[in-house]
Write an enzyme that holds these catalytic residues in place. Structure first.
Site, mmCIF file in Angstrom:
data_model
loop_
_atom_site.group_PDB
_atom_site.id
_atom_site.type_symbol
_atom_site.label_atom_id
_atom_site.label_comp_id
_atom_site.label_asym_id
_atom_site.label_seq_id
_atom_site.Cartn_x
_atom_site.Cartn_y
_atom_site.Cartn_z
ATOM 1 C CB CYS A 89 -0.888 -0.004 1.244
ATOM 2 S SG CYS A 89 -1.961 1.446 1.369
ATOM 3 C CG HIS A 131 -5.446 -2.157 -1.476
ATOM 4 N ND1 HIS A 131 -4.540 -2.738 -0.616
ATOM 5 C CD2 HIS A 131 -5.188 -0.823 -1.441
ATOM 6 C CE1 HIS A 131 -3.779 -1.789 -0.076
ATOM 7 N NE2 HIS A 131 -4.150 -0.615 -0.565
ATOM 8 C CD GLU A 132 -6.302 1.235 -4.622
ATOM 9 O OE1 GLU A 132 -6.441 2.213 -3.867
ATOM 10 O OE2 GLU A 132 -5.213 0.626 -4.718
ATOM 11 C CG HIS A 135 -7.324 2.884 0.397
ATOM 12 N ND1 HIS A 135 -6.682 3.206 1.570
ATOM 13 C CD2 HIS A 135 -6.386 2.276 -0.371
ATOM 14 C CE1 HIS A 135 -5.422 2.788 1.526
ATOM 15 N NE2 HIS A 135 -5.211 2.217 0.350
HETATM 16 ZN ZN LIG Z 1 -3.506 1.332 -0.278
#
Ligand SMILES: [Zn+2]
Length: 182
Positions: A89, A131-132, A135
């Site tokens: 990340c 993952h995004e 976020h």
């Molecule tokens: Zn990240």
């Protein structure tokens, strides 16, 4: 080019859920460009708006030579998991850890002009979408690890040279991640 500072773990913006985009205007197009430029400069495989301090549901990706962005994403995930895949990340420079993720993901959302988009990804692309999108919900990859792995990760994070720094005092360009960080 409009490269922005990447916010590091510890910055409260990374724990704040982002708001849906409602205005598909010039400002949004500038945000997509800033995210793209910052991701490519890092270099990274993905970048979400909160990582540059913007609380909107927008991310960019660059995986397998495919460059794109997605706004207000909604994910449909496969039941089968990749338990061992390494994930990094850009908000945790230089670190990567095995992180369980669904192997396939269908991401539905909008492009910067407000047109509907459906993206399908497997392996790293699917991992990137998950993952995004996390976020955008204030969720970080350490939250997806089992407790033993998270303990190891937190130790490495505490020992990292950037740990405890208050962004945006320092701009990082973590080339050591080999383009895998998200
Ligand atoms: Zn990240």
């Amino acid at each position: 080019m409009a490269i922005q500072s990447i916010r590091l773990f510890g910055d409260p913006v990374l724990r704040t859920p982002a708001a849906p985009v409602v205005d598909f205007d010039k400002e949004l197009r500038k945000l997509v460009k800033d995210l793209t430029d910052t991701m490519m400069d890092a270099p990274g495989a993905g970048l979400a708006a909160p990582q540059i301090g913007v609380g909107l549901r927008v991310f960019t990706y660059y995986v397998d030579d495919q460059l794109g962005h997605l706004i207000n994403p909604d994910l449909d995930l496969s039941a089968d998991l990749d338990e061992e895949g390494e994930e990094g990340c850009l908000s945790f420079p230089g670190l990567s850890f095995p992180t369980p993720r669904a192997i396939r993901a269908v991401a539905k959302g909008l492009d910067m002009h407000g047109e509907p988009v459906t993206l399908e990804g497997t392996d790293l692309m699917a991992r990137c979408f998950q993952h995004e999108t996390d976020h955008l919900d204030g969720i970080l990859f350490i939250d997806r690890m089992d407790s033993a792995q998270r303990k190891l990760a937190m130790k490495a994070i505490r020992e990292a040279e950037w740990s405890g720094l208050t962004p945006p005092a320092v701009k990082f360009s973590p080339h050591a991640t080999g383009g895998k960080a998200l």
